[in-house]
Design a protein around this motif. Structure first.
Motif: not given
Length: 336
Positions: A13-14, A157-168
């Motif tokens: 589900t990630g 320069n990393l997208a926030v999706s690197a840290q999962g759905r909660e970060a998005v």
């Protein structure tokens, strides 16, 4: 009749897990039974696959003897908890968390070091590197034959999706709050993320390096098979939902031959070289695509033995899910 393989996806589900399932369908991977697994909090959800909604079940209760191949698309703790059970059941596993030691599950990017797979024994255990390491390996691998690379310096320069759905969700919420002139209270991030850049991703160690930066260094050395390569890495959190963008500088042993570099990149698998005078962006080019885009290829301002480049790729798709599926496509040949 084509042989099929029963497969489990942990972390279904990630963002990476869902994309992995999507790519399995797009690539017409020979899936027999597909088992989607996650934590108890996510169990009961469903993910579409081949015209049906597949229900997600708890990983705690799963019998790994039901499958031949397992993708670990959750965090390191999940991999460390369940990888021994999967291996004991004879399953081939592909881990995307970076939790397993290199001598147990080598880091592999098919465009760079696929031959490593030839030396493995069943049940196969392989790691898919972090998205930034994967993107770098795809681009640097074809340059090993034309350049004497002595040092790599990268700012990712990393997208926030690197840290999962909660970060998005947090970036979306912060953006909405600020655009509506409402007070902002950071939740997932420790400060304002929207319209901002954060100088680190994760907590630094005593020397000031984050775990992600150290992981990038170790994985890139392993995949390029250059264990002594000097690498300087800085990971920056960018206010972007999907798509990593990297500035890369290579210190070389001799003056760079730009024509040879461009030729190598233009013919390399998994690379899209953007014509001189233009440059790619994550939103405009990379997101949803299966290649790493390269632009602004140039020598140093005053150092002919320096090569600078700009890379961008879809961190969830190309950097994680697609690389894992490509590894599976190579490994199933040994499962027949």
């Amino acid at each position: 009749m084509t042989q099929t393989f029963d497969i489990a996806v942990i972390g279904a589900t990630g963002t990476v897990g869902e994309t992995l399932v999507q790519i399995l369908e797009e690539q017409d991977f020979p899936v027999g039974n597909l088992h989607l697994l996650a934590s108890s909090e996510s169990a009961g959800h469903s993910v579409p696959f081949r015209g049906k909604n597949v229900r997600v079940r708890e990983v705690d209760e799963f019998d790994f003897s039901k499958v031949q191949l397992v993708f670990f698309a959750a965090g390191p703790a999940v991999t460390l908890s369940f990888a021994p059970r999967a291996t004991a059941a004879g399953c081939t596993l592909i881990d995307l968390s970076g939790a397993l030691p290199a001598d147990q599950a080598p880091q592999v990017v098919p465009e760079a070091n696929a031959r490593v797979l030839d030396g493995l024994t069943k049940p196969y255990q392989v790691s898919s590197p972090s998205p930034s390491a994967t993107a770098l390996a795809v681009v640097l691998a074809p340059l090993r034959g034309v350049l004497d690379i002595q040092r790599v310096s990268v700012t990712a320069n990393l997208a926030v999706s690197a840290q999962g759905r909660e970060a998005v969700s947090e970036l979306a919420r912060q953006t909405a709050e600020l655009l509506n002139v409402r007070p902002l209270e950071p939740k997932f991030f420790d400060r304002q993320m929207a319209f901002n850049l954060l100088a680190q991703v994760g907590k630094p160690d005593a020397q000031g390096h984050t775990a992600l930066e150290k992981r990038l260094v170790h994985e890139l050395r392993a995949v390029l098979e250059m264990p002594l390569l000097k690498i300087s890495a800085t990971c920056v959190q960018a206010p972007v939902f999907f798509g990593d963008s990297l500035t890369v500088s290579l210190q070389l042993g001799a003056a760079v031959d730009l024509a040879a570099v461009n030729l190598a990149l233009d013919s390399a698998p998994g690379v899209e070289l953007v014509e001189e005078g233009d440059y790619p962006t994550a939103v405009g080019d990379a997101v949803g695509q299966d290649v790493v885009y390269v632009g602004r290829v140039r020598a140093g301002v005053d150092d002919p033995a320096e090569l600078n480049m700009w890379l961008t790729s879809d961190n969830v798709r190309k950097g994680a899910a697609l690389n894992a599926v490509q590894l599976a496509q190579l490994l199933i040949k040994g499962l027949v």
